[in-house]
Design a protein around this motif. Sequence first.
Motif, short mmCIF file in Angstrom:
data_model
loop_
_atom_site.label_atom_id
_atom_site.label_comp_id
_atom_site.label_asym_id
_atom_site.label_seq_id
_atom_site.Cartn_x
_atom_site.Cartn_y
_atom_site.Cartn_z
N LYS A 51 26.32 32.57 35.10
CA LYS A 51 27.13 33.01 36.24
C LYS A 51 28.49 32.33 36.19
CE LYS A 51 26.62 33.92 41.19
NZ LYS A 51 28.02 33.72 41.53
N MET A 52 29.51 33.04 36.64
CA MET A 52 30.87 32.50 36.57
C MET A 52 30.95 31.13 37.21
SD MET A 52 32.92 34.53 39.56
CE MET A 52 32.34 34.50 41.25
N GLN A 85 43.15 46.47 35.55
CA GLN A 85 43.38 46.33 34.11
C GLN A 85 42.08 45.95 33.40
OE1 GLN A 85 46.60 43.70 33.12
NE2 GLN A 85 46.36 43.99 30.92
N TYR A 86 41.32 45.06 34.02
CA TYR A 86 40.02 44.67 33.45
C TYR A 86 39.10 45.88 33.34
CZ TYR A 86 35.37 42.60 33.11
OH TYR A 86 34.10 42.28 32.71
N SER A 87 39.05 46.70 34.40
CA SER A 87 38.19 47.88 34.41
C SER A 87 38.60 48.87 33.32
CB SER A 87 38.23 48.57 35.78
OG SER A 87 37.69 47.72 36.78
N SER A 105 31.59 35.11 30.61
CA SER A 105 32.33 35.92 29.64
C SER A 105 33.23 36.94 30.32
CB SER A 105 31.37 36.65 28.70
OG SER A 105 30.62 35.72 27.94
N ASP A 106 32.74 37.56 31.41
CA ASP A 106 33.54 38.53 32.15
C ASP A 106 34.83 37.89 32.68
OD1 ASP A 106 31.62 40.53 31.81
OD2 ASP A 106 30.59 40.03 33.69
#
Length: 229
Positions: A51-52, A85-87, A105-106
Amino acid sequence: MERTRAYRFFHNNEEWIAIKPVEPLNLDHIETVSGSKDEFYIDWELADRRKMRVRQRRLFFALINDIVQWSVMPQEYVKDMFYLQYSAYTGKEISLADSSKTSVSDVNVLIDLVIDFMFEWNVPFKEGYKQLPREERYFIYQCCRHRRCLVCGDYADIHHLDTVGMGMNRDHIDHTQKHVMPLCRTHHENYHQLGAEKFAELYHVPVNGIKLDAETLKKLGVKGNYKSQ
């Protein structure tokens, strides 16, 4: 996106990966895109279950605030711009809310997009600079590419950390095999005064820097023997 679980095993001295669906497959969709329900090719990525981290979110918003100060755009607008932009880049949605399932990682991909933007548009790193991932290869690579000192952000030269050798012609060396670090003159002198280990400990940078590919070295004007590259 079909959710699957992968198993690694060996058979007849060959390495195999078996894919097992976690939930029923959408066979109609598979047939539409592949032309068959029974045999098809797949692209897959390793799922990151971490998890982040709180520090990742703190870094993201510190960098966003640096862009806000530079551009005078509202923070929410800048944040949404990078979410979109990520999407577009990954085909996935992202959220940094505590309740989200966003992985380490995201968020790393999201932060890399922000750092790319700041380098390309020469946005000053202010509050965000204190938390930048100076130990991560991608950030060091971008500092090299844009000639930013890894320590302070000023104009940098690409300095070799390996001993090249007295009397050797640098134009005849394959620099892809040498470790480098982008440092301004002040911090380059500081590096030699302190030594590699004390310098790395003081400024939280890797002892060995990174290696660059031939194309990047050529763009940076580092002459060498790249005939085999």
